[in-house]
Design an enzyme around this catalytic site. Structure first.
Site, short mmCIF file in Angstrom:
data_model
loop_
_atom_site.label_atom_id
_atom_site.label_comp_id
_atom_site.label_asym_id
_atom_site.label_seq_id
_atom_site.Cartn_x
_atom_site.Cartn_y
_atom_site.Cartn_z
CE1 TYR A 192 3.11 -0.64 2.65
CE2 TYR A 192 0.40 -0.81 3.99
CZ TYR A 192 1.49 -0.09 3.29
OH TYR A 192 1.58 0.56 4.40
CG ASP A 208 -2.59 4.58 2.57
OD1 ASP A 208 -1.41 5.28 3.41
OD2 ASP A 208 -2.70 3.48 2.78
CG HIS A 225 -0.71 9.77 4.83
ND1 HIS A 225 -0.89 10.17 4.00
CD2 HIS A 225 -1.19 8.37 5.49
CE1 HIS A 225 -0.61 8.49 3.22
NE2 HIS A 225 -1.38 7.61 4.38
#
Length: 401
Positions: free
Chosen positions: A324, A184, A379
């Site tokens: 982000y 990630d 994930h």
């Protein structure tokens, strides 16, 4: 170990949360104001109400934070100031002195809790089915704004800056030869770090390869058709479709990438925080929903709540979300190739957001030393399938020893 003083020294770090804080958490869960049930029978409107109600019931009535707190407190924790920010990290040295130092980076919505299951097998392989030659010294940092690390008070803490901080951390710890691993955000930081080629970094392992060719990535990010003349193999075409689906199914990334401060409610409502964090990708959400429906697979109910509770107790939902936004300002691709030339090991887990074909991996990583498709896992690989993950890290980085 490099000698430093003051805030830049390597300092022991301890923590403990009070009974009052935990009781306040349970009170807030019980006082949740619930919405009506979704109007669909699938996950297309987000985290299902049935799943979330069971999360809340178990969290308030049965879950025991003290269990994972004890596991965490049994590990050696440290903190040091790098580039003006306190960086927390777990540092576990193997009893095998020839062990390879490895810095492992988590992602979102994760924390150092993601790595708890892999610490003992990687640092003490002879007690977990491996050889002494497979041993690692582990450094597991909390990313800026996450967990016990400092919350940036200024902008600029993007993966590029983080990668430089990680190199400084390994230098301070006295490691002149080491590898890096990530999934990630950790995969992005690790790839950027490898592209920077800091002194001492000899290679990397990734379980979310940044391998998409630039022209393909540009089309996917822009929602446009592929450029004329781009010819794809069936495996590459599948990866493109997976990526298009992923980009259409990550509303959380858009929100955090454009207006993270608007998510103040995540620091105020534990159930709101849980709903947001569970809805990472549809396959992970399905797995977690099954776990709370008493059909555990990959992650247990406690696994899930250990991580969410850490976010709650450290009030890090918004500070973590800013990564982000920072990345969007820096223009760093989530999945695009980063120009890594150092030796690279790639592990592909089948229910990851996309499964990079070997053809792309060979182009993205000019010194690809390992590529393997793992039979099961998604994930949160280290968290979901620790045995497979450990085997992949051992095998993938063995050529660097």
């Amino acid at each position: 170990m490099t000698v430093t003083s003051g805030k830049t020294a390597i300092r022991p770090f301890t923590f403990e949360f009070s009974d009052e804080e935990l009781e306040e958490l349970r009170r807030r869960i019980r006082d949740t104001r619930w919405p009506e049930k979704e109007t669909v029978s699938d996950q297309s409107q987000g985290t299902p109400l049935e799943t979330l109600r069971e999360v809340a019931r178990y969290w308030a009535e049965e879950y025991d934070w003290r269990k994972v707190e004890a596991k965490l407190r049994a590990l050696p924790h440290f903190i040091t100031e790098i580039d003006g920010l306190d960086i927390h990290f777990i540092h576990v040295r193997s009893r095998h002195e020839d062990a390879l130092p490895l810095i492992v980076t988590h992602g979102w919505p994760g924390s150092v809790i993601e790595q708890l299951k892999i610490i003992e097998p990687l640092t003490d392989p002879t007690a977990h089915g491996g050889d002494a030659s497979d041993a690692f010294h582990l450094v597991i940092p909390s990313m800026p704004g996450y967990g016990f690390s400092g919350k940036p008070a200024e902008s600029g803490w993007n993966p590029t800056r983080m990668a430089r901080a990680w190199a400084e951390l390994m230098k301070r710890l006295g490691y002149s030869r080491y590898a890096a691993q990530g999934g990630d955000w950790g995969a992005i930081v690790t790839d950027v770090m490898a592209a920077q080629e800091p002194e001492g970094l000899i290679g990397i392992h990734t379980n979310m390869a940044n391998a998409v060719p630039a022209d393909v990535m540009a089309a996917i990010e822009g929602g446009a058709p592929l450029p004329s003349g781009v010819s794809l193999t069936p495996e590459e075409h599948k990866a493109v479709e997976q990526l298009r689906s992923a980009y259409a199914d990550v509303p959380y990334a858009f929100q955090m990438g454009t207006a993270p401060q608007t998510l103040v409610g995540l620091v105020d409502s534990p159930v709101g925080l849980a709903a947001f964090m569970l809805d990472h990708d549809w396959q992970s959400l399905e797995m977690i929903s099954r776990s709370f429906a008493h059909h555990p697979e990959g992650l247990t109910r406690d696994d899930v709540l250990d991580n969410i509770t850490l976010f709650w107790l450290t009030r890090s939902a918004v500070s973590a979300a800013r990564l982000y936004w920072e990345n969007a300002q820096a223009g760093i691709s989530f999945f695009g190739a980063k120009g890594v030339k150092l030796p690279t090991a790639v592990s592909v887990f089948p229910t990851e957001m996309y499964t990079p074909p070997r053809s792309w991996a060979e182009k993205a990583y000019s010194n690809l030393i390992h590529y393997n498709k793992v039979p099961k896992g998604g994930h949160f690989a280290a968290w979901e399938q620790p045995e497979s993950f450990v085997d992949e890290v051992r095998t993938g980085l063995r050529p660097l020893r």
